[in-house]
Design an enzyme around this catalytic site. Structure first.
Site, PDB file in Angstrom:
ATOM      1  N   LYS A 124       0.852  -1.210   0.000  1.00  0.00           N
ATOM      2  CA  LYS A 124       0.000   0.000   0.000  1.00  0.00           C
ATOM      3  C   LYS A 124       0.875   1.243   0.000  1.00  0.00           C
ATOM      4  O   LYS A 124       2.058   1.218   0.347  1.00  0.00           O
ATOM      5  CB  LYS A 124      -0.918   0.027   1.224  1.00  0.00           C
ATOM      6  CG  LYS A 124      -0.240  -0.057   2.602  1.00  0.00           C
ATOM      7  CD  LYS A 124       0.202   1.248   3.201  1.00  0.00           C
ATOM      8  CE  LYS A 124       0.861   1.048   4.571  1.00  0.00           C
ATOM      9  NZ  LYS A 124       1.695   2.163   5.001  1.00  0.00           N
TER      10      LYS A 124
ATOM     11  N   ASP B  67      -2.701  -1.774  10.483  1.00  0.00           N
ATOM     12  CA  ASP B  67      -2.930  -1.665   9.024  1.00  0.00           C
ATOM     13  C   ASP B  67      -3.676  -2.866   8.457  1.00  0.00           C
ATOM     14  O   ASP B  67      -4.076  -2.842   7.288  1.00  0.00           O
ATOM     15  CB  ASP B  67      -1.584  -1.563   8.284  1.00  0.00           C
ATOM     16  CG  ASP B  67      -0.908  -0.219   8.498  1.00  0.00           C
ATOM     17  OD1 ASP B  67      -1.554   0.692   9.041  1.00  0.00           O
ATOM     18  OD2 ASP B  67       0.273  -0.106   8.118  1.00  0.00           O
TER      19      ASP B  67
HETATM   20  O1  C5P Z   1      -0.413  -1.944  15.075  1.00  0.00           O
HETATM   21  P1  C5P Z   1       1.020  -2.202  14.771  1.00  0.00           P
HETATM   22  O2  C5P Z   1       1.548  -3.388  15.528  1.00  0.00           O
HETATM   23  O3  C5P Z   1       1.309  -2.276  13.310  1.00  0.00           O
HETATM   24  O4  C5P Z   1       1.799  -0.914  15.273  1.00  0.00           O
HETATM   25  C1  C5P Z   1       3.173  -0.921  15.590  1.00  0.00           C
HETATM   26  C2  C5P Z   1       3.454   0.208  16.561  1.00  0.00           C
HETATM   27  O5  C5P Z   1       3.243   1.472  15.907  1.00  0.00           O
HETATM   28  C3  C5P Z   1       2.524   0.229  17.746  1.00  0.00           C
HETATM   29  O6  C5P Z   1       3.045  -0.551  18.796  1.00  0.00           O
HETATM   30  C4  C5P Z   1       2.463   1.705  18.118  1.00  0.00           C
HETATM   31  O7  C5P Z   1       3.575   2.038  18.897  1.00  0.00           O
HETATM   32  C5  C5P Z   1       2.623   2.402  16.785  1.00  0.00           C
HETATM   33  N1  C5P Z   1       1.332   2.831  16.229  1.00  0.00           N
HETATM   34  C6  C5P Z   1       0.668   3.929  16.767  1.00  0.00           C
HETATM   35  N2  C5P Z   1      -0.532   4.322  16.250  1.00  0.00           N
HETATM   36  C7  C5P Z   1      -1.083   3.685  15.195  1.00  0.00           C
HETATM   37  C8  C5P Z   1      -0.431   2.586  14.617  1.00  0.00           C
HETATM   38  C9  C5P Z   1       0.769   2.167  15.155  1.00  0.00           C
HETATM   39  O8  C5P Z   1       1.165   4.527  17.713  1.00  0.00           O
HETATM   40  N3  C5P Z   1      -2.239   4.126  14.690  1.00  0.00           N
END
Ligand code: C5P
Length: 301
Positions: free
Chosen positions: A9, A138
């Site tokens: 993406k 995502d």
């Molecule tokens: O959700 P995911 O595991 O992909 O996100 C990785 C890290 O990115 C999370 O632990 C968080 O610290 C940060 N993040 C965030 N806000 C979001 C997406 C991700 O702070 N909307």
């Protein structure tokens, strides 16, 4: 055997709003899938196994619990009670820690694949959106793909009409990945009042609101129509590796890119091109031993 594509993406806009009490951030973003894709093959087996063929030089995708695919399988089994094991083989063409959503897309494609196979076996489908949000921010978007406005921490996905297949050049410094968690932390956003972000509230992310309206009204017909809307809050000095990315951005601009754009929280940068020939010219001129380069197009499904 079932074969499913897992597209990368690009975030056409990425506005990071407040930090939330749960540690995540509310965002306001327009996501679009690309024609660069991983592939997942699911074959019934005696026991669960994951194997990976890495086609991006220097990338070593883990095959253990660190891989998002394992989380997808475990959550699907928990939700349905269906324990049929599979051999899952991933062909990886999307680089990791590149801001292109490869790991999230792999997980979403495996959820979709398992759901299809479970249905064939007469097992009722669970709510994939809920499972996806538990895997990563995502992942819900990739269940839909195409073009969508994304809000909350990523779990609110509102589909938009897909854009024409505009050409981009992606340029990523070899061996440089960026941790998403670290990139968010460095932004130092204030604490948000709420865990929600109303996706219909345009002022929440002004750039995202404007682009989403223009897409809805079918006003984006050429790359020139799109270029003025592109934005990403991660661009700038808060990003630990920004210094390293500046020369790549300058080079893309000097080669006539309509606009350069950081992908997610990096480390890939995308250059919006006038057409295919322009993209191929930029690709040829950017080729070097320090960069991975791809010519890609927006793709709807
Ligand atoms: O959700 P995911 O595991 O992909 O996100 C990785 C890290 O990115 C999370 O632990 C968080 O610290 C940060 N993040 C965030 N806000 C979001 C997406 C991700 O702070 N909307």
């Amino acid at each position: 055997m079932l074969i499913i594509q897992a597209p990368a993406k690009i975030n056409l806009t990425l506005e990071v709003l407040g930090r939330r009490a749960d540690g995540y951030h509310n965002l306001s973003s327009i996501f679009h899938t690309l024609n660069l894709a991983d592939e997942a093959r699911l074959t019934p087996a005696d026991e669960m196994r994951l194997s990976v063929e890495d086609q991006v030089e220097g990338c070593e995708t883990p095959v253990d619990e660190r891989n998002t695919v394992w989380k997808a399988v475990a959550l699907f089994q928990q939700a349905t009670g269906w324990e049929q094991p599979f051999h899952i083989h991933l062909t990886k063409r999307i680089p990791s820690e590149a801001g292109l959503g490869g790991g999230s897309s792999d997980a979403a494609s495996v959820l979709k694949g398992l759901c299809q196979l479970a249905q064939q076996a007469g097992v009722p489908s669970p709510s994939l959106m809920e499972l996806a949000a538990q895997i990563g921010s995502d992942v819900p978007f990739f269940l839909l793909g195409g073009c969508a406005r994304v809000a909350g921490r990523g779990e609110t996905v509102v589909p938009l009409p897909p854009l024409p297949p505009f050409y981009w050049v992606l340029a990523k410094p070899k061996g440089i990945g960026i941790s998403t968690a670290e990139a968010y932390r460095r932004l130092q956003r204030p604490l948000a009042d709420t865990m929600e972000e109303d996706p219909l509230f345009a002022a929440a992310g002004p750039h995202t609101g404007r682009l989403s309206q223009s897409i809805d009204r079918r006003r984006i017909e050429t790359p020139e129509n799109l270029m003025g809307y592109l934005c990403n809050d991660f661009e700038g000095d808060a990003l630990p590796e920004w210094e390293l990315l500046i020369p790549i951005q300058k080079r893309l601009k000097s080669l006539g890119a309509l606009k350069t754009l950081l992908c997610g929280s990096g480390s890939t940068q995308a250059a919006l091109c006038r057409d295919r020939f322009h993209a191929l010219d930029i690709e040829r001129d950017m080729r070097s031993c320090e960069l991975d380069i791809w010519v890609v197009q927006l793709r709807s499904r």
